[in-house]
Design a protein around this motif. Structure first.
Motif, PDB file in Angstrom:
ATOM      1  N   ARG A  65       0.850  -1.186   0.000  1.00  0.00           N
ATOM      2  CA  ARG A  65       0.000   0.000   0.000  1.00  0.00           C
ATOM      3  C   ARG A  65       0.894   1.247   0.000  1.00  0.00           C
ATOM      4  NH1 ARG A  65      -3.681  -2.066   5.161  1.00  0.00           N
ATOM      5  NH2 ARG A  65      -3.915  -4.229   4.451  1.00  0.00           N
ATOM      6  N   LEU A  66       0.384   2.330  -0.544  1.00  0.00           N
ATOM      7  CA  LEU A  66       1.164   3.555  -0.637  1.00  0.00           C
ATOM      8  C   LEU A  66       0.289   4.750  -0.312  1.00  0.00           C
ATOM      9  CD1 LEU A  66       3.745   5.161  -1.563  1.00  0.00           C
ATOM     10  CD2 LEU A  66       2.668   5.241  -3.826  1.00  0.00           C
ATOM     11  N   LEU A  67       0.766   5.578   0.617  1.00  0.00           N
ATOM     12  CA  LEU A  67       0.136   6.863   0.898  1.00  0.00           C
ATOM     13  C   LEU A  67       1.026   7.955   0.334  1.00  0.00           C
ATOM     14  CD1 LEU A  67      -1.925   8.729   2.323  1.00  0.00           C
ATOM     15  CD2 LEU A  67      -0.460   8.595   4.371  1.00  0.00           C
ATOM     16  N   GLY A  68       0.472   8.764  -0.560  1.00  0.00           N
ATOM     17  CA  GLY A  68       1.228   9.859  -1.159  1.00  0.00           C
ATOM     18  C   GLY A  68       0.308  11.008  -1.507  1.00  0.00           C
ATOM     19  N   ARG A  69       0.917  12.095  -1.979  1.00  0.00           N
ATOM     20  CA  ARG A  69       0.138  13.298  -2.312  1.00  0.00           C
ATOM     21  C   ARG A  69       0.566  13.794  -3.685  1.00  0.00           C
ATOM     22  NH1 ARG A  69      -2.597  16.801   1.567  1.00  0.00           N
ATOM     23  NH2 ARG A  69      -3.077  18.823   0.654  1.00  0.00           N
ATOM     24  N   VAL A  70      -0.399  14.065  -4.532  1.00  0.00           N
ATOM     25  CA  VAL A  70      -0.132  14.518  -5.907  1.00  0.00           C
ATOM     26  C   VAL A  70      -1.066  15.673  -6.242  1.00  0.00           C
ATOM     27  CG1 VAL A  70       0.647  12.245  -6.696  1.00  0.00           C
ATOM     28  CG2 VAL A  70      -1.776  12.854  -6.857  1.00  0.00           C
ATOM     29  N   GLY A  71      -0.784  16.314  -7.363  1.00  0.00           N
ATOM     30  CA  GLY A  71      -1.674  17.351  -7.852  1.00  0.00           C
ATOM     31  C   GLY A  71      -2.768  16.760  -8.725  1.00  0.00           C
ATOM     32  N   ALA A  72      -3.797  17.559  -8.958  1.00  0.00           N
ATOM     33  CA  ALA A  72      -4.901  17.098  -9.810  1.00  0.00           C
ATOM     34  C   ALA A  72      -4.446  16.863 -11.238  1.00  0.00           C
ATOM     35  CB  ALA A  72      -6.031  18.121  -9.774  1.00  0.00           C
ATOM     36  N   ASP A  73      -3.314  17.472 -11.616  1.00  0.00           N
ATOM     37  CA  ASP A  73      -2.846  17.387 -12.992  1.00  0.00           C
ATOM     38  C   ASP A  73      -2.462  15.983 -13.417  1.00  0.00           C
ATOM     39  OD1 ASP A  73      -0.758  17.903 -11.006  1.00  0.00           O
ATOM     40  OD2 ASP A  73       0.649  17.862 -12.678  1.00  0.00           O
ATOM     41  N   ALA A  74      -2.031  15.132 -12.463  1.00  0.00           N
ATOM     42  CA  ALA A  74      -1.509  13.824 -12.856  1.00  0.00           C
ATOM     43  C   ALA A  74      -1.993  12.687 -11.981  1.00  0.00           C
ATOM     44  CB  ALA A  74       0.028  13.865 -12.854  1.00  0.00           C
ATOM     45  N   VAL A  75      -3.016  12.913 -11.164  1.00  0.00           N
ATOM     46  CA  VAL A  75      -3.441  11.875 -10.222  1.00  0.00           C
ATOM     47  C   VAL A  75      -3.904  10.616 -10.943  1.00  0.00           C
ATOM     48  CG1 VAL A  75      -5.764  12.883 -10.014  1.00  0.00           C
ATOM     49  CG2 VAL A  75      -4.902  11.349  -8.240  1.00  0.00           C
ATOM     50  N   ALA A  76      -4.657  10.753 -12.034  1.00  0.00           N
ATOM     51  CA  ALA A  76      -5.192   9.574 -12.724  1.00  0.00           C
ATOM     52  C   ALA A  76      -4.057   8.730 -13.307  1.00  0.00           C
ATOM     53  CB  ALA A  76      -6.169   9.989 -13.816  1.00  0.00           C
ATOM     54  N   TRP A  77      -3.089   9.385 -13.913  1.00  0.00           N
ATOM     55  CA  TRP A  77      -1.951   8.659 -14.508  1.00  0.00           C
ATOM     56  C   TRP A  77      -1.152   7.928 -13.445  1.00  0.00           C
ATOM     57  CZ3 TRP A  77       3.515  10.479 -14.871  1.00  0.00           C
ATOM     58  CH2 TRP A  77       4.298   9.607 -15.653  1.00  0.00           C
ATOM     59  N   HIS A  78      -0.824   8.615 -12.353  1.00  0.00           N
ATOM     60  CA  HIS A  78      -0.025   7.973 -11.309  1.00  0.00           C
ATOM     61  C   HIS A  78      -0.784   6.816 -10.667  1.00  0.00           C
ATOM     62  CE1 HIS A  78       3.733  10.140 -11.113  1.00  0.00           C
ATOM     63  NE2 HIS A  78       3.097  11.281 -11.284  1.00  0.00           N
ATOM     64  N   GLU A  79      -2.073   6.987 -10.474  1.00  0.00           N
ATOM     65  CA  GLU A  79      -2.857   5.899  -9.891  1.00  0.00           C
ATOM     66  C   GLU A  79      -2.859   4.677 -10.803  1.00  0.00           C
ATOM     67  OE1 GLU A  79      -7.285   6.233  -9.146  1.00  0.00           O
ATOM     68  OE2 GLU A  79      -6.497   6.197  -7.098  1.00  0.00           O
ATOM     69  N   ARG A  80      -3.049   4.889 -12.106  1.00  0.00           N
ATOM     70  CA  ARG A  80      -3.028   3.768 -13.050  1.00  0.00           C
ATOM     71  C   ARG A  80      -1.671   3.062 -13.035  1.00  0.00           C
ATOM     72  NH1 ARG A  80      -5.526   7.442 -16.598  1.00  0.00           N
ATOM     73  NH2 ARG A  80      -3.551   7.723 -17.720  1.00  0.00           N
ATOM     74  N   GLU A  81      -0.594   3.833 -13.011  1.00  0.00           N
ATOM     75  CA  GLU A  81       0.739   3.238 -13.026  1.00  0.00           C
ATOM     76  C   GLU A  81       1.003   2.421 -11.766  1.00  0.00           C
ATOM     77  OE1 GLU A  81       3.219   3.191 -15.324  1.00  0.00           O
ATOM     78  OE2 GLU A  81       1.843   4.093 -16.756  1.00  0.00           O
ATOM     79  N   LEU A  82       0.579   2.919 -10.629  1.00  0.00           N
ATOM     80  CA  LEU A  82       0.790   2.193  -9.371  1.00  0.00           C
ATOM     81  C   LEU A  82      -0.036   0.907  -9.333  1.00  0.00           C
ATOM     82  CD1 LEU A  82       0.808   5.298  -7.033  1.00  0.00           C
ATOM     83  CD2 LEU A  82       2.708   3.691  -7.305  1.00  0.00           C
ATOM     84  N   VAL A  83      -1.283   0.979  -9.742  1.00  0.00           N
ATOM     85  CA  VAL A  83      -2.128  -0.222  -9.764  1.00  0.00           C
ATOM     86  C   VAL A  83      -1.545  -1.257 -10.718  1.00  0.00           C
ATOM     87  CG1 VAL A  83      -4.399  -1.096 -10.438  1.00  0.00           C
ATOM     88  CG2 VAL A  83      -4.232   0.981  -9.050  1.00  0.00           C
ATOM     89  N   ALA A  84      -1.066  -0.814 -11.884  1.00  0.00           N
ATOM     90  CA  ALA A  84      -0.457  -1.740 -12.838  1.00  0.00           C
ATOM     91  C   ALA A  84       0.798  -2.391 -12.280  1.00  0.00           C
ATOM     92  CB  ALA A  84      -0.137  -1.009 -14.142  1.00  0.00           C
ATOM     93  N   ALA A  85       1.451  -1.714 -11.337  1.00  0.00           N
ATOM     94  CA  ALA A  85       2.650  -2.274 -10.712  1.00  0.00           C
ATOM     95  C   ALA A  85       2.328  -3.178  -9.530  1.00  0.00           C
ATOM     96  CB  ALA A  85       3.573  -1.142 -10.255  1.00  0.00           C
ATOM     97  N   GLY A  86       1.036  -3.328  -9.208  1.00  0.00           N
ATOM     98  CA  GLY A  86       0.657  -4.203  -8.106  1.00  0.00           C
ATOM     99  C   GLY A  86       0.548  -3.514  -6.767  1.00  0.00           C
ATOM    100  N   VAL A  87       0.493  -2.182  -6.766  1.00  0.00           N
ATOM    101  CA  VAL A  87       0.428  -1.405  -5.531  1.00  0.00           C
ATOM    102  C   VAL A  87      -0.983  -0.871  -5.337  1.00  0.00           C
ATOM    103  CG1 VAL A  87       1.291   0.690  -4.372  1.00  0.00           C
ATOM    104  CG2 VAL A  87       2.859  -0.759  -5.693  1.00  0.00           C
TER     105      VAL A  87
END
Length: 311
Positions: A65-87
Motif C-alpha cells: 500500500r502507498l500513501l502519497g500526495r499529488v496534484g490534480a494534474d496527474a493523479v489519474a496517470w499515477h494511480e493507473r501506473e501504481l495499480v499496474a505495478a501491483g500497488v
C-alpha cells in the motif's frame, strides 16, 4: 522494539512517501553550457516512496500500500501506473500544488551517473491530517521515505505515522533519501528522528555524512548502535548489514553494466522489505536487494516492469 532484526509475521507493507513525475534525459558526456546537448528524453512515473512500493510488489510482497500526495494534474496517470505495478495507492489530491517533478540528467557513459533537479510540488505537502491509524490495519511493516523529513508538514506526518506504528508494534524502516537534503535538514535533527526506527537504509554517502566517519563499514556499525538494523547501500560494492554495533557483514553486488542508476537504491529497499516480509533474514534480504538493484540499473527510470509485462 528490535523487530527489524527478526522474522516477520505475514501482513502488508505500507509505504508513506513521495510520488513524482520523472523527466529522464540521457546524454553522453558533459552538458554543453549555453547551447544544445543531444539527449534521449522520457517522462516516467517516479518518486522514492512510490518506487520502493513498486519494487516491493514486483519482488514478491503480496499486499503493498502507498500513501502519497499529488496534484490534480496527474493523479489519474499515477494511480493507473501504481495499480499496474501491483500497488494499492491512496493518493491525496492537493488542491493547490501540482504533482512533484524531478528532472533526471543521466550521463550515458560507463558509470551512468545521474543528477537530479527537484521540484517537490505536492509530494512533500503531506501533513498529519492525511494520516489515519486505520492505514495500519493488517500492516506488518511501515516504510517511510526520507524525503518526508525535508518539509515541516510531511515531517510532522512522518512523526505521527511512526508514533502510531510503535503503539501497534509495527516495525518501521526509513531510507534517508538524499545526502544534499540531509545537509539542509541537519544531521542531529535526522538522528533524533531515527531513534524511533527499527531499520535504517542509507546510501554509503548518507551513512558517512550521518556519522562523520570516512569508512562506510565504521559508519554502519556506529549507526546500528542507534537503530537496531542498518543496511548501507554501496552500489557496485554491494551492501553492508550491521546489527547493534557489531562488525558489518558485506553482501556482494551483482556485476552489471548500468544504463541508468536512477532508482537503484529504491529497488534495493523494496526488494529488501519484501524479503523481510517473507521471513528472510537481513543478509538474505540484502542479497535480494542487490539483485533488484542490478536489475534496476539495466532499465531507464526508477520503476520495475509492470506485472503484466508492460513497461
Amino acid at each position: 522494539m528490535g523487530q527489524g532484526v527478526s522474522a516477520d509475521r505475514n501482513g502488508s507493507l505500507l509505504v508513506v512517501g513521495d510520488v513524482v513525475t520523472d523527466v529522464v534525459a540521457r546524454h553522453r558526456g558533459p552538458l554543453a553550457a549555453g547551447t544544445d546537448t543531444a539527449a534521449a528524453i522520457r517522462t516516467l512515473p517516479g518518486g522514492a516512496g512510490a518506487n520502493v512500493a513498486c519494487w516491493a510488489a514486483y519482488t514478491g510482497a503480496a499486499d503493498v500500500r502507498l500513501l502519497g500526495r499529488v496534484g490534480a494534474d496527474a493523479v489519474a496517470w499515477h494511480e493507473r501506473e501504481l495499480v499496474a505495478a501491483g500497488v494499492r495507492p491512496r493518493l491525496v489530491v492537493d488542491p493547490q500544488a501540482a504533482t512533484g517533478t524531478v528532472i533526471c540528467l543521466v550521463d550515458t557513459g560507463v558509470a551512468a551517473e545521474r543528477t537530479f533537479l527537484t521540484d517537490s510540488g505536492a509530494s512533500l505537502r503531506l501533513d498529519p491530517a492525511d494520516w489515519s491509524d486505520a492505514l495500519l490495519d493488517g500492516v506488518a511493516r511501515l516504510h517511510l521515505s526520507g524525503y518526508l523529513l525535508f518539509t515541516e508538514s510531511s515531517r510532522a506526518l512522518a512523526g505521527t505515522a511512526l508514533a502510531a506504528a510503535r503503539v501497534r508494534g509495527v516495525p518501521v524502516s526509513l531510507d534517508p533519501a538524499s545526502a544534499g537534503f540531509l545537509v539542509e535538514l541537519g544531521v542531529e535533527r535526522f538522528l533524533a528522528f531515527a531513534q524511533g526506527l527499527d531499520v535504517l537504509l542509507p546510501s554509503r554517502d548518507e551513512a558517512c555524512l550521518l556519522t562523520g566517519l570516512p569508512d562506510p563499514a565504521d559508519a554502519a556499525a556506529k549507526l546500528s548502535r542507534l537503530v537496531p538494523l542498518v543496511v548501507v547501500k554501496a552500489g557496485a560494492d554491494g551492501a553492508l548489514v550491521a546489527r547493534r554495533g557489531a562488525v558489518p557483514i558485506r553482501v556482494p553486488a551483482l556485476p552489471v553494466a548500468p544504463r541508468d542508476t536512477t532508482g537503484a537504491g529504491d529497488a534495493f529497499t523494496g526488494a529488501f522489505l519484501a524479503a523481510l516480509l517473507a521471513g528472510a533474514g537481513p543478509e538474505e534480504a540484502a542479497a535480494r536487494g542487490c539483485r533488484a538493484g542490478a536489475e534496476a540499473v539495466r532499465r531507464v527510470g526508477g520503476r520495475p516492469p509492470h506485472r503484466d509485462g508492460g513497461s
